[in-house]
Motif scaffolding. Structure first.
Motif, PDB file in Angstrom:
ATOM      1  N   ARG A  62       3.835 -15.522 -57.405  1.00  0.00           N
ATOM      2  CA  ARG A  62       3.287 -15.424 -56.053  1.00  0.00           C
ATOM      3  C   ARG A  62       4.368 -15.275 -54.992  1.00  0.00           C
ATOM      4  NH1 ARG A  62      -2.120 -17.693 -55.698  1.00  0.00           N
ATOM      5  NH2 ARG A  62      -1.590 -18.464 -53.646  1.00  0.00           N
ATOM      6  N   ASN A  65       4.845 -11.218 -54.092  1.00  0.00           N
ATOM      7  CA  ASN A  65       4.108 -10.538 -53.018  1.00  0.00           C
ATOM      8  C   ASN A  65       3.862 -11.473 -51.839  1.00  0.00           C
ATOM      9  OD1 ASN A  65       2.136 -12.147 -54.095  1.00  0.00           O
ATOM     10  ND2 ASN A  65       0.544 -10.578 -54.081  1.00  0.00           N
ATOM     11  N   MET A  67       2.460 -14.281 -51.578  1.00  0.00           N
ATOM     12  CA  MET A  67       1.162 -14.941 -51.471  1.00  0.00           C
ATOM     13  C   MET A  67       1.319 -16.400 -51.079  1.00  0.00           C
ATOM     14  SD  MET A  67      -1.475 -13.190 -51.666  1.00  0.00           S
ATOM     15  CE  MET A  67      -2.910 -14.120 -52.136  1.00  0.00           C
ATOM     16  N   VAL A  70       0.570 -18.021 -47.461  1.00  0.00           N
ATOM     17  CA  VAL A  70      -0.725 -18.538 -47.006  1.00  0.00           C
ATOM     18  C   VAL A  70      -0.729 -20.061 -47.005  1.00  0.00           C
ATOM     19  CG1 VAL A  70      -3.207 -18.401 -47.421  1.00  0.00           C
ATOM     20  CG2 VAL A  70      -1.733 -16.502 -48.069  1.00  0.00           C
ATOM     21  N   VAL A  95       1.993  -6.905 -44.921  1.00  0.00           N
ATOM     22  CA  VAL A  95       0.852  -6.052 -45.274  1.00  0.00           C
ATOM     23  C   VAL A  95       1.315  -4.870 -46.118  1.00  0.00           C
ATOM     24  CG1 VAL A  95      -0.820  -4.449 -44.288  1.00  0.00           C
ATOM     25  CG2 VAL A  95      -0.596  -6.746 -43.354  1.00  0.00           C
ATOM     26  N   ARG A  98       2.342  -5.960 -49.649  1.00  0.00           N
ATOM     27  CA  ARG A  98       1.231  -6.201 -50.569  1.00  0.00           C
ATOM     28  C   ARG A  98       0.528  -4.913 -50.946  1.00  0.00           C
ATOM     29  NH1 ARG A  98      -0.857 -11.518 -47.469  1.00  0.00           N
ATOM     30  NH2 ARG A  98       0.863 -12.872 -48.066  1.00  0.00           N
ATOM     31  N   ALA A  99       0.678  -3.882 -50.150  1.00  0.00           N
ATOM     32  CA  ALA A  99       0.155  -2.582 -50.574  1.00  0.00           C
ATOM     33  C   ALA A  99       1.003  -2.040 -51.716  1.00  0.00           C
ATOM     34  CB  ALA A  99       0.160  -1.615 -49.397  1.00  0.00           C
ATOM     35  N   VAL A 101       2.825  -4.100 -53.793  1.00  0.00           N
ATOM     36  CA  VAL A 101       2.784  -5.069 -54.896  1.00  0.00           C
ATOM     37  C   VAL A 101       1.360  -5.625 -54.988  1.00  0.00           C
ATOM     38  CG1 VAL A 101       3.794  -7.158 -55.844  1.00  0.00           C
ATOM     39  CG2 VAL A 101       5.178  -5.659 -54.408  1.00  0.00           C
ATOM     40  N   GLY A 102       0.578  -5.085 -55.894  1.00  0.00           N
ATOM     41  CA  GLY A 102      -0.811  -5.524 -56.028  1.00  0.00           C
ATOM     42  C   GLY A 102      -0.906  -6.772 -56.882  1.00  0.00           C
ATOM     43  N   MET A 103      -2.076  -7.413 -56.855  1.00  0.00           N
ATOM     44  CA  MET A 103      -2.205  -8.659 -57.611  1.00  0.00           C
ATOM     45  C   MET A 103      -3.589  -8.769 -58.248  1.00  0.00           C
ATOM     46  SD  MET A 103      -1.009 -12.402 -56.482  1.00  0.00           S
ATOM     47  CE  MET A 103      -0.783 -13.674 -57.689  1.00  0.00           C
ATOM     48  N   PHE A 105      -5.952 -11.728 -60.228  1.00  0.00           N
ATOM     49  CA  PHE A 105      -5.942 -13.194 -60.272  1.00  0.00           C
ATOM     50  C   PHE A 105      -6.512 -13.736 -61.578  1.00  0.00           C
ATOM     51  CE2 PHE A 105      -5.685 -11.882 -55.959  1.00  0.00           C
ATOM     52  CZ  PHE A 105      -4.836 -12.784 -55.366  1.00  0.00           C
ATOM     53  N   ALA A 176      -6.936  -3.107 -57.416  1.00  0.00           N
ATOM     54  CA  ALA A 176      -5.505  -3.167 -57.132  1.00  0.00           C
ATOM     55  C   ALA A 176      -4.869  -1.790 -57.262  1.00  0.00           C
ATOM     56  CB  ALA A 176      -4.828  -4.167 -58.067  1.00  0.00           C
TER      57      ALA A 176
END
Lengths: 266, 460
Positions: A62, A65, A67, A70, A95, A98-99, A101-103, A105, A176
């Protein structure tokens, strides 16, 4: 400090590193979760992160990217470079990161929207398409790449939450893919799925590595052995051993790695 | 009061029955509770229920019926000349007797008939209560004897007690349902009396509301007009204004609190916002009539608008502020309940916080938000005090928010305030209004439930 305990196997023909992490320390408030992690992720290969629960493998994933941004009180020290660019640079737009590096879950988390809108979500918010036809095309190709197209082509307007668990997870992978990321992070993507759905996802990961750099966290050592080319073993927030998957599983240099993969602890 | 003492005594007996049942079961099992089918206290409850429930039911039934039976007996023993009085006078006489007997009125020194009746009444009451005590205690003891005879290690006391608990729960929920049914019927019967005087179509579609009925033929306003349309239009207008104020403010406050505010701020701001719901509506009425209405009138003058001092706008705006917490509190709860995994999924796609809220969280929370909005609407429709004070009483049929209007609830209050004869259409109109209002809110609720169910998404 921690670097002494860590052994890097240098026997691989080193592919181009896509992601370069150097001296990464990560804190949740007062509690330190990662200690001085150095790791290179090879481009267009699958890198597996393994280790017992709470060892920091998901935390590290995490970080890639951002994450963890948060979470209140989370902070990262050290550098993580994506194509030579520090992703923790203040100038970097999270932003856009994260475009790229997709994720995917642990639990499938389709949005409460139609299958079509789930896939179109990313392209829409990033303004990737100008016409409905382009968007339709992206939706179709993403679903094809995720191996879901034939199952859902006739019911794109039905809610994504109505699919089975395995289908939902492939929907999340398609979602993703739809923004054409360079890296896909997968956080135990099969832990909520049955063996057949798991096999499909693993097959899919194998295909996706032709075009994407994949980092996968997994609890299943068989899965790591099946899908990855490189494996990193984490223990108590430290990267213990990192190298080609076959070396890690057949000839680990650290006794903690040996203990974990033979099932003596973890 | 004495019934209260009796009930307390029965509960005491039930408590001893509980202890007796428990120890008897244990004794039968030789002190080993694992030899019993159920845990020892279930045997206690078993005996206590057999002892308490029939006796208490008897007390309830007895007190419900006692008054009527005693009165009937008193009437039958009255002298011939009193017994044959017209029904209304007889009722008055009886009330008088009861009042004297309870010490609420003075005993007339000269009327021996009444003195005899009072003595008879008191005598009957004493006998009835004595009989009740004897009967209730007998039933309780009989219950204990019956239940203790059945106690054995093989008795499935747990199953019986669970069954009894289920029936008690069923009885409790039935009370609520029957109350609703009772309210509907009481409205329905009075409304039907009203519709005998005024045709239904005149009431539902009439455009004029002036519920004056004359006492003498030649008085002004001899012809009452019972057209309810202006009232419902006024209700809708004010509720609409209130929702225009409350829905956006409440929703945005909820989104800020749920998604942006730091936990510390949230823990202060959320209760502070909910204080709004705790302010008495009369106080909102002052605020609307004395602060908001003059302010609106003055600012209207600036723009060349004529806003009357009692206006739908003032009442609606203040009512909107009052119901903000209904919208914000429920919306905040449902937004917070949206699974974190959906937020992460959206952030992971590179969505910003506001994109995530707009595209993912808001749609996911929509059913709950609609529920909150509808609660607020029903609150607005039912609100009376603010409208009385700020919107006036004149039944104008208008869509102009700057004029005075009145609402259904306000008219119900004005119709029923003061001394009223209960057979004039003016008074009965209140029940007809109440009935229609009830039907409207019922339809609103059904629509809301359908909407909520259609858009509901399920999460694991």
């Amino acid at each position: 400090m921690a670097a002494v305990e860590q052994t890097i196997v240098e026997t691989q023909p080193a592919p181009v590193p896509k992601i370069t992490a150097r001296s990464v320390d990560m804190y949740y408030g007062e509690k330190q979760a990662l200690f001085d992690v150095d790791l290179d992720v090879a481009e267009r290969h699958v890198t597996a992160l393994i280790g017992p629960s709470g060892c920091g493998k998901s935390t590290f994933l995490r970080c890639i990217n951002r994450m963890n941004d948060v979470i209140d009180g989370a902070r990262v020290e050290g550098t993580i470079m994506l194509d030579g660019e520090n992703i923790y640079d203040k100038a970097l737009d999270v932003v856009q990161l994260r475009a790229r590096v997709g994720m995917v879950f642990q639990k499938p988390n389709p949005f409460p929207k139609s299958i079509y809108d789930n896939i179109a979500y990313g392209p829409r918010i990033h303004g990737l398409t100008d016409t409905k036809d382009e968007l339709d095309h992206i939706v179709a190709t993403s679903l094809e790449k995720a191996g879901l197209w034939n199952e859902v082509r006739d019911r794109l307007q039905e809610p994504g939450t109505g699919l089975s668990g395995g289908q939902q997870q492939r929907l999340c992978i398609a979602r993703a893919i739809a923004v054409s990321p360079e890296v896909i992070l997968m956080d135990e993507p099969c832990s909520a799925l049955d063996p057949i759905a798991t096999a499909k996802i693993e097959e899919l990961i194998d295909e996706l590595k032709e075009n994407y750099t994949i980092v996968i966290v997994t609890h299943s050592m068989q899965q790591a052995a099946r899908v990855s080319q490189f494996t990193a073993f984490f223990h108590l927030g430290k990267l213990v051993e990192y190298g080609a998957t076959e070396n890690i599983f057949t000839n680990p240099t650290d006794e903690r790695t040996q203990g974990y993969i033979t099932g003596r602890f973890g | 009061m004495s019934t209260f003492v009796l009930t307390a005594a029965l509960l005491m007996i039930a408590y001893f029955a509980f202890r007796h049942g428990r120890s008897r079961a244990l004794a039968q099992a030789g002190g080993k509770s694992h030899a019993l089918h159920s845990l020892p206290y279930y045997y206690g409850y078993y005996v206590a229920l057999w002892c308490g429930v029939p006796a208490l039911l008897l007390v309830v039934a007895w007190t419900a019926l006692q008054g009527d039976i005693v009165r009937a007996l008193v009437v039958s023993d009255l002298p011939e000349n009193l017994r044959t009085l017209p029904a209304q006078e007889l009722t008055l006489l009886l009330n008088n007797i009861v009042n004297i007997a309870e010490g609420a009125a003075l005993m007339p020194a000269d009327n021996t008939d009444i003195q005899a009746a009072v003595a008879h009444y008191q005598n009957l009451q004493d006998i009835a209560f004595g009989a009740l005590i004897v009967l209730a205690v007998t039933v309780a003891v009989a219950g204990i004897l019956f239940a203790r005879g059945r106690i054995s290690p093989a008795l499935r006391a747990r199953n019986s007690v669970e069954q009894a608990a289920k029936w008690i729960l069923i009885a409790s929920s039935t009370v609520a349902i029957f109350t609703t049914v009772g309210i509907v019927f009481s409205l329905l019967f009075e409304a039907m009396r009203f519709f005998r005087a005024v045709p239904v179509t005149d009431f539902l579609f009439g455009l004029e509301w002036s519920p004056q009925t004359a006492i003498r033929e030649d008085q002004v306003g001899a012809s009452g007009a019972f057209g309810a349309v202006p009232l419902f239009a006024g209700t809708m207008l004010i509720s609409f204004i209130a929702m225009v104020v409350a829905a956006p403010l409440g929703l945005m406050a909820a989104i800020y609190l749920a998604e942006y505010a730091k936990p510390k701020l949230r823990s202060i701001a959320k209760p502070a916002l909910e204080i709004l719901a705790g302010i008495p509506t009369v106080v909102y009425g002052f605020f609307a009539a004395l602060t908001v209405a003059p302010m609106l009138r003055n600012s209207g003058d600036l723009f060349g608008l004529s806003i009357s001092s009692e206006s739908a706008l003032a009442a609606g705006v203040v009512m909107g502020i009052m119901i903000i917490p209904f919208v914000s509190s429920i919306s905040d709860d449902v937004i917070t309940a949206v699974p974190q995994s959906l937020r992460e999924g959206s952030y992971g796609m590179g969505a910003t916080q506001s994109e995530t809220i707009k595209n993912v969280i808001f749609p996911a929370a929509l059913p709950g938000i609609v529920g909150g909005l509808l609660l607020a609407v029903s609150r607005a429709i039912g609100e009376t005090m603010i409208v009385v004070m700020a919107a006036g009483l004149s039944a104008n049929l208008t869509a102009n928010p700057f004029q005075a209007v009145t609402t259904v609830t306000v008219q119900i209050v004005t119709l029923l305030v003061g001394d009223q004869e209960f057979d004039s259409p003016k008074t009965l109109a209140a029940f007809a209004l109440g009935l229609v209002l009830f039907v409207i809110t019922l339809i609103l609720n059904v629509v809301a439930l359908t909407v909520v169910n259609r858009y509901r998404e399920k999460y694991d």
